[in-house]
Design an enzyme around this catalytic site. Sequence first.
Site, mmCIF file in Angstrom:
data_model
loop_
_atom_site.group_PDB
_atom_site.id
_atom_site.type_symbol
_atom_site.label_atom_id
_atom_site.label_comp_id
_atom_site.label_asym_id
_atom_site.label_seq_id
_atom_site.Cartn_x
_atom_site.Cartn_y
_atom_site.Cartn_z
ATOM 1 C CB SER A 51 -6.201 10.063 3.487
ATOM 2 O OG SER A 51 -5.593 9.207 4.431
ATOM 3 C CG ASP A 98 -13.370 1.918 6.047
ATOM 4 O OD1 ASP A 98 -12.584 1.951 5.086
ATOM 5 O OD2 ASP A 98 -13.033 2.243 7.196
ATOM 6 N NE ARG A 133 -3.764 -0.084 2.310
ATOM 7 C CZ ARG A 133 -4.607 0.135 3.321
ATOM 8 N NH1 ARG A 133 -4.677 -0.738 4.322
ATOM 9 N NH2 ARG A 133 -5.376 1.199 3.319
ATOM 10 N NE ARG A 158 -13.700 -1.817 6.593
ATOM 11 C CZ ARG A 158 -13.965 -1.837 7.896
ATOM 12 N NH1 ARG A 158 -15.014 -2.479 8.348
ATOM 13 N NH2 ARG A 158 -13.183 -1.199 8.757
ATOM 14 C CD GLN A 188 -5.401 4.749 7.131
ATOM 15 O OE1 GLN A 188 -4.574 4.652 6.218
ATOM 16 N NE2 GLN A 188 -6.142 3.736 7.529
HETATM 17 C C1 S3P Z 1 -9.144 5.158 8.869
HETATM 18 C C2 S3P Z 1 -9.283 5.930 7.753
HETATM 19 C C3 S3P Z 1 -9.699 5.396 6.457
HETATM 20 C C4 S3P Z 1 -10.339 4.036 6.553
HETATM 21 C C5 S3P Z 1 -9.609 3.121 7.477
HETATM 22 C C6 S3P Z 1 -9.474 3.719 8.863
HETATM 23 C C7 S3P Z 1 -8.672 5.795 10.104
HETATM 24 O O1 S3P Z 1 -8.563 5.321 5.606
HETATM 25 O O2 S3P Z 1 -10.451 3.450 5.284
HETATM 26 O O3 S3P Z 1 -10.281 1.876 7.598
HETATM 27 O O4 S3P Z 1 -8.799 5.173 11.190
HETATM 28 O O5 S3P Z 1 -8.183 6.920 10.048
HETATM 29 P P1 S3P Z 1 -8.058 6.622 4.794
HETATM 30 O O6 S3P Z 1 -7.996 7.715 5.738
HETATM 31 O O7 S3P Z 1 -6.709 6.270 4.246
HETATM 32 O O8 S3P Z 1 -9.080 6.795 3.706
#
Ligand code: S3P
Length: 452
Positions: free
Chosen positions: A172, A325, A127, A398, A174
């Site tokens: 995002s 998700d 990834r 998922r 994350q």
């Molecule tokens: C998440 C953010 C999402 C999501 C992941 C959990 C998080 O990803 O798909 O399951 O906890 O911040 P992205 O922020 O990369 O889209």
Amino acid sequence: MSRAPASTLTVRQVRQIGGEISVPGDKSLSHRAVLFSALADGTTVIDGFLPGEDCVCTMRALQAMGCVIEVESKTRLIVHGTDGKLRPPLEPLDCGNSGTAMRLMAGVLAGQPFSSRLIGDASLSSRPMKRIVDPLVKMGAKIKGKGDKHTAPLEIEGGPLIGIDYTMPVASAQLKSCLLLAGLFAQGTTSVTEKTPSRDHTERLLAYFHAPPVIDLKPDGKGKTVRVRGGSRLHGRDFTVPGDFSSAAFWIAGAAALPGSDLTITKLGLNGTRTGLLSVLLRMGAHIHETISDSSCEPYGTVRVYGRKLRGTKISGAEIANVIDELPIIAVIGALAEGPTEIRDAKELRVKETDRIAAMATNLRAFGITVDEHDDGMTVHGGAALKGAKVGSFGDHRIAMACAILGLFAKGETTIEETGCIATSYPTFEQDLRKVAQFQETGFAAMLSGNR
Ligand code: S3P
């Protein structure tokens, strides 16, 4: 992270999806609660922690860096905060299958006075980490991965950081969280601008742990800038994790599409940056009641769903980040609805735990559904007669759970192979399936069988 041996899940058609359940703790919040309380001073009791493999990776990594965490039960942790003083890990930190664990921890580790290495399983190691590496390098971090995409393992030589102003090229949470966490250890202010809102758990939990970020909402309501000051300290405070909306989504969507169903889910996280599925389902003609009981840090409450015949819809643009998700289960609901359901602007799905566009297109076709695959999504032609199928999980929790729900609507038997991955986010999925699924024939055990 070790995986359960290869396992399968077999399901059959149900009459209804109903009753009352609560689902395990929210994955995003469990990662953040244990990470933030480890960085805080004082002691934090976390209730409702998700004991899924993803969150356990974050917990173990923090323990490997000297944070004392008492595991009172699978879902109750007592975290003795380090006041931001982690110790160098003796071994690489294993993030397993979890993008959240890797991306959030990278932000923290970039600013520590020691070196570290973040590793993951085959899926996580493919990834893209460039999205976090580039801005962290701008902050002065010494971090690199493999090749152009900076895939894991990530090598981090921690050191001083300087705050930057950064506009995110992708929606995002994350990435946003990685940079805000790095900002806590940087000199000056770090600001992160998002053009499309993504889940805001980091902002809420920073405030809850007494380090509120400054948030400027854009005048047009589209996106915001979040600022943190370097050196802000977190203070421990007990936290209860609500049920994971993304886990409940499988039951909510299944019940909504099955006439006669009546399902109630309690103690459920209802943060508006996560519940876009409810709007999508309402647009499709669903009958849903949402009751929010508390909003102090993270809203939570009850959702009651009544089953109906649904119609297709289009999901695109800013809505995508909110349902990111849930898109595999939305594709399933599209297959059950009348007419086409179109998902667009969802290229991110190609870099999740697997390429979720390709995986869902393959699996839906195995059930007899026509799917047009697009570069940034898919169109699912709903309403066809469904035949039970044998499908793979593609190692993605998922995909496995979404296809199990589709199997509840198909004639004959459906087998999902390699379902060990479900434990990353929903270790009790099978037990909960037994609670809510009312099968067509008697003899439940014969209707649902797993070989884990
Ligand atoms: C998440 C953010 C999402 C999501 C992941 C959990 C998080 O990803 O798909 O399951 O906890 O911040 P992205 O922020 O990369 O889209």
